[in-house]
Each structure stands twice: as C-alpha cells, then as structure tokens.
Design a protein around this motif. Sequence first.
Motif, PDB file in Angstrom:
ATOM      1  N   LEU A  89       0.882  -1.105  -0.087  1.00  0.00           N
ATOM      2  CA  LEU A  89      -0.029   0.074  -0.167  1.00  0.00           C
ATOM      3  C   LEU A  89       0.700   1.487   0.008  1.00  0.00           C
ATOM      4  O   LEU A  89       0.537   2.001  -0.668  1.00  0.00           O
ATOM      5  CB  LEU A  89      -0.748   0.105   1.108  1.00  0.00           C
ATOM      6  CG  LEU A  89      -1.970   0.997   1.178  1.00  0.00           C
ATOM      7  CD1 LEU A  89      -3.014   1.027  -0.214  1.00  0.00           C
ATOM      8  CD2 LEU A  89      -2.662   1.037   2.484  1.00  0.00           C
ATOM      9  N   LEU A  90       1.874   1.199   0.644  1.00  0.00           N
ATOM     10  CA  LEU A  90       3.021   2.402   0.639  1.00  0.00           C
ATOM     11  C   LEU A  90       3.592   2.654  -0.546  1.00  0.00           C
ATOM     12  O   LEU A  90       3.522   3.712  -1.086  1.00  0.00           O
ATOM     13  CB  LEU A  90       4.063   2.299   1.802  1.00  0.00           C
ATOM     14  CG  LEU A  90       3.692   2.254   3.315  1.00  0.00           C
ATOM     15  CD1 LEU A  90       4.725   1.926   4.107  1.00  0.00           C
ATOM     16  CD2 LEU A  90       2.891   3.847   3.464  1.00  0.00           C
ATOM     17  N   LEU A  91       4.006   1.382  -1.287  1.00  0.00           N
ATOM     18  CA  LEU A  91       4.462   1.451  -2.618  1.00  0.00           C
ATOM     19  C   LEU A  91       3.456   2.133  -3.794  1.00  0.00           C
ATOM     20  O   LEU A  91       3.835   2.818  -4.497  1.00  0.00           O
ATOM     21  CB  LEU A  91       5.128   0.110  -3.017  1.00  0.00           C
ATOM     22  CG  LEU A  91       6.206  -0.434  -2.240  1.00  0.00           C
ATOM     23  CD1 LEU A  91       6.440  -1.707  -2.769  1.00  0.00           C
ATOM     24  CD2 LEU A  91       7.429   0.472  -2.757  1.00  0.00           C
ATOM     25  N   LEU A  92       2.335   1.633  -3.520  1.00  0.00           N
ATOM     26  CA  LEU A  92       1.320   2.198  -4.439  1.00  0.00           C
ATOM     27  C   LEU A  92       0.874   3.818  -4.052  1.00  0.00           C
ATOM     28  O   LEU A  92       0.697   4.479  -4.977  1.00  0.00           O
ATOM     29  CB  LEU A  92      -0.007   1.449  -4.121  1.00  0.00           C
ATOM     30  CG  LEU A  92      -0.054  -0.009  -4.647  1.00  0.00           C
ATOM     31  CD1 LEU A  92      -1.448  -0.717  -4.373  1.00  0.00           C
ATOM     32  CD2 LEU A  92      -0.048  -0.081  -6.032  1.00  0.00           C
ATOM     33  N   SER A  93       0.864   4.087  -2.859  1.00  0.00           N
ATOM     34  CA  SER A  93       0.945   5.556  -2.426  1.00  0.00           C
ATOM     35  C   SER A  93       1.795   6.434  -3.109  1.00  0.00           C
ATOM     36  O   SER A  93       1.854   7.581  -3.585  1.00  0.00           O
ATOM     37  CB  SER A  93       0.619   5.575  -0.966  1.00  0.00           C
ATOM     38  OG  SER A  93      -0.405   5.035  -0.587  1.00  0.00           O
ATOM     39  N   PHE A  94       3.158   5.852  -2.898  1.00  0.00           N
ATOM     40  CA  PHE A  94       4.426   6.623  -3.134  1.00  0.00           C
ATOM     41  C   PHE A  94       4.299   6.767  -4.967  1.00  0.00           C
ATOM     42  O   PHE A  94       4.677   7.720  -5.489  1.00  0.00           O
ATOM     43  CB  PHE A  94       5.796   5.945  -2.974  1.00  0.00           C
ATOM     44  CG  PHE A  94       5.746   6.029  -1.472  1.00  0.00           C
ATOM     45  CD1 PHE A  94       5.225   6.953  -0.729  1.00  0.00           C
ATOM     46  CD2 PHE A  94       6.608   4.958  -0.978  1.00  0.00           C
ATOM     47  CE1 PHE A  94       5.886   7.024   0.712  1.00  0.00           C
ATOM     48  CE2 PHE A  94       6.956   5.178   0.494  1.00  0.00           C
ATOM     49  CZ  PHE A  94       6.255   6.200   1.082  1.00  0.00           C
ATOM     50  N   ASP A  95       3.772   5.965  -5.628  1.00  0.00           N
ATOM     51  CA  ASP A  95       3.738   5.901  -7.055  1.00  0.00           C
ATOM     52  C   ASP A  95       2.654   6.675  -7.487  1.00  0.00           C
ATOM     53  O   ASP A  95       3.032   7.345  -8.488  1.00  0.00           O
ATOM     54  CB  ASP A  95       3.265   4.432  -7.553  1.00  0.00           C
ATOM     55  CG  ASP A  95       3.057   4.258  -9.052  1.00  0.00           C
ATOM     56  OD1 ASP A  95       3.820   4.359  -9.867  1.00  0.00           O
ATOM     57  OD2 ASP A  95       1.732   4.237  -9.311  1.00  0.00           O
ATOM     58  N   PHE A  96       1.527   6.722  -6.739  1.00  0.00           N
ATOM     59  CA  PHE A  96       0.170   7.736  -6.974  1.00  0.00           C
ATOM     60  C   PHE A  96       1.063   9.024  -7.105  1.00  0.00           C
ATOM     61  O   PHE A  96       0.783   9.898  -7.799  1.00  0.00           O
ATOM     62  CB  PHE A  96      -0.669   7.455  -6.336  1.00  0.00           C
ATOM     63  CG  PHE A  96      -1.819   8.544  -6.377  1.00  0.00           C
ATOM     64  CD1 PHE A  96      -2.720   8.144  -7.530  1.00  0.00           C
ATOM     65  CD2 PHE A  96      -2.125   9.310  -5.547  1.00  0.00           C
ATOM     66  CE1 PHE A  96      -3.650   9.027  -7.920  1.00  0.00           C
ATOM     67  CE2 PHE A  96      -3.023  10.491  -5.869  1.00  0.00           C
ATOM     68  CZ  PHE A  96      -4.023  10.204  -6.960  1.00  0.00           C
ATOM     69  N   TRP A  97       1.602   9.467  -5.870  1.00  0.00           N
ATOM     70  CA  TRP A  97       2.178  10.792  -5.685  1.00  0.00           C
ATOM     71  C   TRP A  97       3.092  11.463  -6.725  1.00  0.00           C
ATOM     72  O   TRP A  97       2.940  12.427  -7.286  1.00  0.00           O
ATOM     73  CB  TRP A  97       2.642  11.141  -4.281  1.00  0.00           C
ATOM     74  CG  TRP A  97       3.139  12.397  -3.989  1.00  0.00           C
ATOM     75  CD1 TRP A  97       2.247  13.358  -3.433  1.00  0.00           C
ATOM     76  CD2 TRP A  97       4.352  12.783  -4.041  1.00  0.00           C
ATOM     77  NE1 TRP A  97       2.981  14.672  -3.359  1.00  0.00           N
ATOM     78  CE2 TRP A  97       4.237  14.088  -3.537  1.00  0.00           C
ATOM     79  CE3 TRP A  97       5.336  12.296  -4.666  1.00  0.00           C
ATOM     80  CZ2 TRP A  97       5.181  15.044  -3.826  1.00  0.00           C
ATOM     81  CZ3 TRP A  97       6.516  13.262  -4.831  1.00  0.00           C
ATOM     82  CH2 TRP A  97       6.358  14.842  -4.307  1.00  0.00           C
TER      83      TRP A  97
END
Length: 219
Positions: A89-97
């Motif tokens: 979930l953190l990797l997905l959030s970093f990717d989105f930002w």
Amino acid sequence: RRRRAVRGGCCRAASPLTGCVSPPQALVDDTEDVSLDFGSEEELALRKAKLRHPLATFFHLFFRVSAIITYLFCDWFSNSFVACFVTILLLLSFDFWSVKNVTGRLLVGLRWWNQIDEDGKSHWVFEARRVPIRAASTEAEARIFWLGLIICPVIWTVFFFSTLFSLKLKWLALVIAGISLQTANLYGYIHCKLGGQKSISRATSSFFATADVPKSKFR
C-alpha cells in the motif's frame, strides 16, 4: 594594339607576354538564397535523445513495479500479511504521488488535479504545458511513461480476477486500492492528452508552477 587591348579591357585571358588578367566575374548571379534551419536539426536531436530525465524515468517505474513484485512474492519475503499489506500500500501511494506530481510533468509535460472553489464545488483541472522543444520530453521518455501508465493497471485488473476466483478475499481490498490509484492517474493523463477541458467546466484554472514559465495553457 596591346595598349588598346589593356585600356579597353577586352583581354579575356592572362598572357605572360601582355600581363593582362581577365576581370573577376560577378558572384551575384551565381549565388542563391539558401535557408539554413539549424534550429530544427537541434530540436530533432533533442527529441531523439535517449533520456533527459533519467531519475524521473526510474521512479516512474520503480514504485509500481516494486508493488507488483512484492504482491507476487510477498510470501517469500515475510509470513506476515499485515507487513506485506502495508508495504504494498505504501508503494502504491508513493507511485500515485510521484506520477501525479513529478513524472507526468517532467516526462510528458502534463498535470492534473482536483480543486475546490469558494462555493465548495469540486473542479477537475487538466493541464498540458506549452514549452519549447528543448524543455520537452524525448520520445523514449514519453513511450516509457505511457507504457508504464497503461500496462500496470491492466496487471492489477488481472490480479483482481485471480484473487476473486481463488477466493483470497483478504487481498481483495489491496488489489482494489491498486486498481483505483493507478486508474486515477491513467484517467487524468488521458484527459490531459486528449484535451479534457472540453468535458469539464470552463472555469478550471490553467497554470503550471515552473520557474521559467509563468502560466501554461491548454492545447
């Protein structure tokens, strides 16, 4: 006769006896105006350059690919479901930002976001920056950007059906989060590319926070 020839300027060839030299021919008739377009060659060379933003290109793929790899092989790294869930979930959030705020602006000159006006109404803003070709992205960067933006949501969609059919419902929420975050970026950048201002309110502002370009307009 020699004196008359020299005085009259009718000697056509140089002669060692007379020392007469023919006058130079006019160069105006033999020359033509040639337009030299050095700028286009320079612009073409910049467009064909491999990577002008290697760091942004790397992080455009790093977080989303890392999230997919971690999802596939999380059982090899840890037996804790919570640790794997939070990591992905953190990797997905970093990717989105990073894709929404950094790599889209640098690699393809596009940006999107949502803003709320004074009346509390939500407005979607889609921007396509008009910049000189020197500051634009290269063909390789644009290709990497769009391939990563399109392929990864498709992979998460495959994960959704595989999770659903295999009854691994504990991963379903994470897969839906991955589809939502990456599809949102894909939707926003497609609107920026195709001219999303036609389908949204005319009141959306168009400016690009860059050091050299005060404001950017839609194409």
